[in-house]
Design a protein around this motif. Structure first.
Motif, PDB file in Angstrom:
ATOM      1  N   LEU A 162       0.834  -1.203   0.000  1.00 39.29           N
ATOM      2  CA  LEU A 162       0.000   0.000   0.000  1.00 39.29           C
ATOM      3  C   LEU A 162       0.869   1.253   0.000  1.00 39.29           C
ATOM      4  CD1 LEU A 162      -2.764  -1.026   2.560  1.00 39.29           C
ATOM      5  CD2 LEU A 162      -3.035  -0.734   0.093  1.00 39.29           C
ATOM      6  N   ALA A 163       1.989   1.212   0.707  1.00 38.90           N
ATOM      7  CA  ALA A 163       2.884   2.374   0.742  1.00 38.90           C
ATOM      8  C   ALA A 163       3.482   2.645  -0.635  1.00 38.90           C
ATOM      9  CB  ALA A 163       3.988   2.157   1.775  1.00 38.90           C
ATOM     10  N   THR A 164       3.864   1.590  -1.344  1.00 37.37           N
ATOM     11  CA  THR A 164       4.408   1.766  -2.696  1.00 37.37           C
ATOM     12  C   THR A 164       3.355   2.350  -3.629  1.00 37.37           C
ATOM     13  OG1 THR A 164       5.948  -0.077  -2.391  1.00 37.37           O
ATOM     14  CG2 THR A 164       5.460   0.574  -4.662  1.00 37.37           C
ATOM     15  N   LEU A 165       2.107   1.915  -3.465  1.00 34.98           N
ATOM     16  CA  LEU A 165       1.011   2.436  -4.276  1.00 34.98           C
ATOM     17  C   LEU A 165       0.559   3.822  -3.819  1.00 34.98           C
ATOM     18  CD1 LEU A 165      -1.182  -0.804  -4.537  1.00 34.98           C
ATOM     19  CD2 LEU A 165       0.179   0.231  -6.374  1.00 34.98           C
ATOM     20  N   GLU A 166       1.044   4.248  -2.654  1.00 34.47           N
ATOM     21  CA  GLU A 166       0.661   5.522  -2.040  1.00 34.47           C
ATOM     22  C   GLU A 166      -0.820   5.577  -1.689  1.00 34.47           C
ATOM     23  OE1 GLU A 166       3.019   9.136  -3.303  1.00 34.47           O
ATOM     24  OE2 GLU A 166       3.177   7.951  -5.149  1.00 34.47           O
ATOM     25  N   ARG A 167      -1.340   4.424  -1.263  1.00 34.05           N
ATOM     26  CA  ARG A 167      -2.702   4.382  -0.757  1.00 34.05           C
ATOM     27  C   ARG A 167      -2.697   4.852   0.689  1.00 34.05           C
ATOM     28  NH1 ARG A 167      -6.489   3.976  -4.573  1.00 34.05           N
ATOM     29  NH2 ARG A 167      -7.898   3.095  -3.004  1.00 34.05           N
ATOM     30  N   THR A 168      -3.773   5.512   1.093  1.00 29.14           N
ATOM     31  CA  THR A 168      -3.764   6.190   2.397  1.00 29.14           C
ATOM     32  C   THR A 168      -4.459   5.410   3.505  1.00 29.14           C
ATOM     33  OG1 THR A 168      -5.805   7.370   1.817  1.00 29.14           O
ATOM     34  CG2 THR A 168      -3.706   8.465   1.301  1.00 29.14           C
ATOM     35  N   HIS A 169      -5.206   4.342   3.178  1.00 31.37           N
ATOM     36  CA  HIS A 169      -6.018   3.723   4.215  1.00 31.37           C
ATOM     37  C   HIS A 169      -5.225   2.691   5.025  1.00 31.37           C
ATOM     38  CE1 HIS A 169      -6.482   0.813   0.850  1.00 31.37           C
ATOM     39  NE2 HIS A 169      -6.553  -0.089   1.817  1.00 31.37           N
ATOM     40  N   ASP A 170      -5.728   2.397   6.206  1.00 34.36           N
ATOM     41  CA  ASP A 170      -5.180   1.360   7.071  1.00 34.36           C
ATOM     42  C   ASP A 170      -5.823   0.041   6.655  1.00 34.36           C
ATOM     43  OD1 ASP A 170      -4.511  -0.412   9.094  1.00 34.36           O
ATOM     44  OD2 ASP A 170      -5.072   0.922  10.736  1.00 34.36           O
ATOM     45  N   PRO A 171      -5.034  -0.967   6.267  1.00 31.07           N
ATOM     46  CA  PRO A 171      -5.639  -2.232   5.820  1.00 31.07           C
ATOM     47  C   PRO A 171      -6.497  -2.900   6.894  1.00 31.07           C
ATOM     48  CG  PRO A 171      -3.265  -2.487   6.122  1.00 31.07           C
ATOM     49  CD  PRO A 171      -3.558  -1.014   6.192  1.00 31.07           C
ATOM     50  N   ALA A 172      -6.228  -2.585   8.163  1.00 30.94           N
ATOM     51  CA  ALA A 172      -7.028  -3.174   9.243  1.00 30.94           C
ATOM     52  C   ALA A 172      -8.466  -2.664   9.216  1.00 30.94           C
ATOM     53  CB  ALA A 172      -6.387  -2.854  10.593  1.00 30.94           C
ATOM     54  N   ARG A 173      -8.727  -1.609   8.447  1.00 34.63           N
ATOM     55  CA  ARG A 173     -10.060  -1.029   8.377  1.00 34.63           C
ATOM     56  C   ARG A 173     -10.982  -1.811   7.433  1.00 34.63           C
ATOM     57  NH1 ARG A 173     -12.110   4.213   9.576  1.00 34.63           N
ATOM     58  NH2 ARG A 173     -13.711   4.987   8.129  1.00 34.63           N
ATOM     59  N   ILE A 174     -10.425  -2.650   6.573  1.00 38.90           N
ATOM     60  CA  ILE A 174     -11.223  -3.330   5.553  1.00 38.90           C
ATOM     61  C   ILE A 174     -12.367  -4.149   6.154  1.00 38.90           C
ATOM     62  CG2 ILE A 174     -11.179  -5.051   3.708  1.00 38.90           C
ATOM     63  CD1 ILE A 174      -9.971  -2.367   2.932  1.00 38.90           C
ATOM     64  N   PRO A 175     -12.118  -5.024   7.138  1.00 37.48           N
ATOM     65  CA  PRO A 175     -13.249  -5.780   7.696  1.00 37.48           C
ATOM     66  C   PRO A 175     -14.333  -4.874   8.285  1.00 37.48           C
ATOM     67  CG  PRO A 175     -11.163  -6.742   8.384  1.00 37.48           C
ATOM     68  CD  PRO A 175     -10.842  -5.427   7.764  1.00 37.48           C
ATOM     69  N   ASP A 176     -13.935  -3.734   8.832  1.00 37.23           N
ATOM     70  CA  ASP A 176     -14.914  -2.818   9.418  1.00 37.23           C
ATOM     71  C   ASP A 176     -15.822  -2.223   8.351  1.00 37.23           C
ATOM     72  OD1 ASP A 176     -13.843  -3.207  11.954  1.00 37.23           O
ATOM     73  OD2 ASP A 176     -12.483  -1.489  11.792  1.00 37.23           O
ATOM     74  N   VAL A 177     -15.229  -1.713   7.250  1.00 38.45           N
ATOM     75  CA  VAL A 177     -16.074  -1.050   6.243  1.00 38.45           C
ATOM     76  C   VAL A 177     -16.983  -2.055   5.538  1.00 38.45           C
ATOM     77  CG1 VAL A 177     -14.472   0.874   5.948  1.00 38.45           C
ATOM     78  CG2 VAL A 177     -14.296  -1.122   4.429  1.00 38.45           C
ATOM     79  N   VAL A 178     -16.490  -3.291   5.365  1.00 40.91           N
ATOM     80  CA  VAL A 178     -17.346  -4.324   4.776  1.00 40.91           C
ATOM     81  C   VAL A 178     -18.531  -4.596   5.699  1.00 40.91           C
ATOM     82  CG1 VAL A 178     -17.483  -6.761   4.113  1.00 40.91           C
ATOM     83  CG2 VAL A 178     -15.507  -5.382   3.421  1.00 40.91           C
ATOM     84  N   ARG A 179     -18.273  -4.692   6.974  1.00 39.63           N
ATOM     85  CA  ARG A 179     -19.360  -4.944   7.931  1.00 39.63           C
ATOM     86  C   ARG A 179     -20.339  -3.777   7.953  1.00 39.63           C
ATOM     87  NH1 ARG A 179     -16.537  -5.101  11.941  1.00 39.63           N
ATOM     88  NH2 ARG A 179     -17.074  -3.173  13.046  1.00 39.63           N
ATOM     89  N   TRP A 180     -19.827  -2.545   7.964  1.00 36.97           N
ATOM     90  CA  TRP A 180     -20.722  -1.379   7.967  1.00 36.97           C
ATOM     91  C   TRP A 180     -21.629  -1.381   6.734  1.00 36.97           C
ATOM     92  CZ3 TRP A 180     -16.280   2.710   8.783  1.00 36.97           C
ATOM     93  CH2 TRP A 180     -15.750   2.565  10.071  1.00 36.97           C
ATOM     94  N   ALA A 181     -21.047  -1.672   5.581  1.00 40.47           N
ATOM     95  CA  ALA A 181     -21.826  -1.663   4.346  1.00 40.47           C
ATOM     96  C   ALA A 181     -22.903  -2.743   4.383  1.00 40.47           C
ATOM     97  CB  ALA A 181     -20.909  -1.854   3.143  1.00 40.47           C
TER      98      ALA A 181
END
Length: 414
Positions: free
Chosen positions: A165-184
């Motif tokens: 993610l750092a090489t791609l310059e993405r800004t999100h925390d990968p640990a957030r993925i399960p949370d946003v999937v659950r919220w959706a």
């Protein structure tokens, strides 16, 4: 960002060519709407999309006013299609892409969807998708979208590995993925995750971790795209200077095959070269592109397509695209002009070639009946090379389906 393609001028009022036949010639033809939201908080190093950070926008482009500007084009689209007799009975699919659509307040996205609904209506089973970054949503914003009629969200996960993610310059925390999937899901939305493979420095183990992390969320749809480094991007300059090393084609192929194996084993089957889903969870909007359905693209740089609806003339359809910069886009609409920058009139031969090129990308396969005699001859050779399903060579076959090796190549069949 790449330049717009050359083309002939679009009429100031956006009118379609006179040879475009009314919808009554093809009742029930699907119609989609794409809404481009050209804003991002940062520009990732590999990105060459038509998107802008606040610093890149410059004067005269207002993110806060964007929903109203987009609705001006929806009104224009309604007039243009009605004038050609091509107003759909209802919109089949809507897709908000970017950029990061969820950079706009959820109520702004809902307002644009309301405008689309007011212009044409939405089919009872309409699919309405927005792309989102994992750090651009909240449980509350997702509930607003679901209440407004959105049915689906596609999160740009890209990787589960911090150094990738750092090489791609993405800004999100990968640990957030399960949370946003659950919220959706709690909001009642279907969820897709987008992944990228082939990032410089990404190992096969890194890629496996990303696919397995995506599957662990229980999503019903995953897209996996090979990283393509376009000229003019920051990453292209890093590669040119030797700061980053791109993987070779064998590495890319191994990662594609690993993803296909893992996703298939988990019950997600490929339905397009870069997309896997459980049955009934395919992205119908994107399938519309691959099948040559009609769509109107709203927003700076957005593309649109309307088929001619007749085989009486050589003309098969018209494709057009909007001016790229949000400032120029807004200025033209405010003056009552079409934002179209250019268009191309597709001949029957060009439309045939596109149908073949896109058809072989789909699990449903390519209708053999559309092939020329030389194309049918080519099928036998591709079957022998293991690139098309062996049943394609049967006299009883009606469609042709690509094998996994074919999905890794770009082989013409027309």
């Amino acid at each position: 960002m790449p330049a717009l393609p050359p083309g002939v001028p679009v009429p100031d009022d956006g009118a379609l060519p006179g040879w475009v036949r009314p919808s009554s010639a093809e009742p029930g033809r699907p119609f989609g709407v794409y809404v481009h939201v050209p804003f991002c908080s940062v520009r990732c190093g590999y990105c060459d999309f038509n998107t802008y950070t606040a610093a890149e926008l410059g004067g005269g482009a207002n993110q806060a006013a964007y929903a109203g500007t987009a609705l001006r084009e929806v009104e224009l689209a309604q007039r243009v299609l009605a004038g050609a007799g091509r107003g759909p009975a209802a919109v089949s699919t809507v897709f908000f892409g970017g950029g990061t659509p969820t950079m706009l307040p959820a109520h702004d996205l809902a307002r644009v969807l309301d405008g689309i609904r007011d212009a044409w209506g939405l089919a009872d089973d309409a699919e309405v998708t927005t792309e989102a970054n994992p750090d651009s949503v909240t449980p509350e914003s997702l509930r607003v979208l679901a209440d407004a009629g959105f049915t689906r969200v596609s999160f740009g996960m890209q990787s589960a590995v911090p150094h990738v993610l750092a090489t791609l310059e993405r800004t999100h925390d990968p640990a957030r993925i399960p949370d946003v999937v659950r919220w959706a899901r709690d909001a009642g939305l279907d969820v897709s995750l987008d992944l990228i493979y082939g990032t410089p420095g990404e190992s096969l183990a890194d890629w496996r971790a990303s696919v397995e992390t995506a599957l662990a969320t229980g999503v019903d749809h995953v897209s996996a795209y090979a990283l393509v480094v376009e000229q003019g991007t920051k990453m292209a300059a890093q590669v040119r200077r030797g700061e980053l090393t791109l993987p070779d084609e064998d590495d890319q192929a191994a990662k594609y095959e690993l993803a296909d194996d893992l996703l298939t084993a988990a019950g997600l089957h490929w339905y397009e070269v870069s997309n896997w889903s459980r049955p009934g969870h395919e992205c119908r909007h994107n399938i519309g592109y691959w099948r040559g359905d009609d769509w109107w693209g709203v927003g700076p740089g957005a593309h649109s397509y309307v088929a001619a609806g007749t085989s009486e003339a050589d003309a098969a359809g018209v494709r057009w695209w909007n001016v790229k910069h949000p400032r120029a886009y807004a200025t033209r609409l405010e003056a009552g002009h079409s934002p179209g920058a250019g268009r191309e009139l597709l001949t029957a031969q060009e439309a045939h070639l596109e149908r073949v090129m896109l058809g072989v990308r789909l699990r449903d396969g390519l209708d053999l009946g559309v092939l020329t005699p030389s194309g049918r001859t080519a099928v036998a050779g591709l079957v022998a090379r293991g690139l098309l399903d062996r049943n394609c060579g049967s006299r009883m076959a009606s469609t042709c389906v690509a094998t996994s090796p074919m999905r890794l190549e770009n082989v013409p069949v027309a």
